[in-house]
Design a protein around this motif. Structure first.
Motif, mmCIF file in Angstrom:
data_model
loop_
_atom_site.group_PDB
_atom_site.id
_atom_site.type_symbol
_atom_site.label_atom_id
_atom_site.label_comp_id
_atom_site.label_asym_id
_atom_site.label_seq_id
_atom_site.Cartn_x
_atom_site.Cartn_y
_atom_site.Cartn_z
ATOM 1 N N SER A 142 0.854 -1.191 0.000
ATOM 2 C CA SER A 142 0.000 0.000 0.000
ATOM 3 C C SER A 142 0.886 1.235 0.000
ATOM 4 N N VAL A 143 1.302 1.616 -1.167
ATOM 5 C CA VAL A 143 2.163 2.783 -1.357
ATOM 6 C C VAL A 143 1.263 3.989 -1.548
ATOM 7 N N LEU A 144 1.610 5.109 -0.939
ATOM 8 C CA LEU A 144 0.753 6.277 -1.056
ATOM 9 C C LEU A 144 1.158 7.239 -2.153
ATOM 10 N N GLY A 145 2.437 7.382 -2.477
ATOM 11 C CA GLY A 145 2.745 8.322 -3.530
ATOM 12 C C GLY A 145 4.180 8.322 -4.012
ATOM 13 N N GLY A 146 4.352 8.458 -5.317
ATOM 14 C CA GLY A 146 5.682 8.641 -5.895
ATOM 15 C C GLY A 146 6.188 10.034 -5.565
ATOM 16 N N ILE A 147 5.394 11.042 -5.929
ATOM 17 C CA ILE A 147 5.659 12.433 -5.552
ATOM 18 C C ILE A 147 4.397 12.943 -4.879
ATOM 19 N N SER A 148 4.514 13.385 -3.634
ATOM 20 C CA SER A 148 3.349 13.826 -2.867
ATOM 21 C C SER A 148 3.574 15.227 -2.322
ATOM 22 N N LEU A 149 2.580 16.081 -2.521
ATOM 23 C CA LEU A 149 2.614 17.428 -1.962
ATOM 24 C C LEU A 149 1.463 17.546 -0.986
ATOM 25 N N SER A 150 1.786 17.834 0.255
ATOM 26 C CA SER A 150 0.814 17.832 1.330
ATOM 27 C C SER A 150 0.078 19.161 1.437
#
Length: 181
Positions: A142-150
């Motif tokens: 369960s991976v949430l993101g390659g590139i994530s901006l919060s």
């Protein structure tokens, strides 16, 4: 060359400017460890990180929180031409918190484990970062993101990155609510 198999920091800096980290091989952590940081810098600016090989790894069963490069309140820096690999639950390749005007380009970033992120940008002070021509691979159950901006990140630029995701509940580029990029 640096290698350590206990919790902690390989390289840590608080308040130093104009730091140059170049041509380094850093390995931090072990399969049973949590909370390992290969590079942890806070409250500084105008630093350069280039041509480094950084590997962190930790537990796959508990929240490992392993970080390759962790920048807090860091501004006007360049991270380029590096190989970054983080494995274990909740691992991060590059983590920026309240950091602005950083250039992250031409890096190979790989993370594996549940809840892992390739590049994660967090906090209201994370403004005008430039992510260009990076190869980002994240995989796990369960991976949430390659590139994530919060939430509350603004004016960050993402151009020409190659993102590969393998796993359930995954996002190549993930913009959380409230981000203005």
């Amino acid at each position: 060359n640096y290698s350590q198999s206990v919790n902690g920091y390989a390289i840590a800096s608080n308040g130093y400017n104009h730091t140059n980290l170049q041509n380094c091989n850093i390995t931090q952590g072990s399969n049973a460890r949590t909370n390992s940081y290969a590079v942890y810098f806070q409250r500084g600016f105008n630093s350069t990180y280039t041509n480094n090989k950084i590997i962190t790894y930790g537990s796959t069963t508990s929240s490992a929180r392993n970080y390759n490069v962790f920048l807090v309140n860091y501004k006007n820096n360049t991270l380029s031409n590096s190989f970054l690999s983080a494995s274990g639950r909740d691992s991060y390749g590059i983590y920026l918190s309240n950091s602005a005007n950083n250039t992250i380009y031409m890096n190979n970033v790989s993370t594996s484990g549940s809840g892992s992120y390739g590049i994660f940008i967090f906090g209201a002070g994370s403004i005008a970062n430039n992510l260009t021509s990076n190869n980002v691979t994240t995989y796990g159950p369960s991976v949430l993101g390659g590139i994530s901006l919060s939430t509350n990140t603004i004016h960050n630029l993402i151009i020409g990155n190659n993102v590969t995701i393998k796993g359930g509940s995954s996002y190549g580029i993930y913009l959380l609510s409230g981000s203005k990029n």
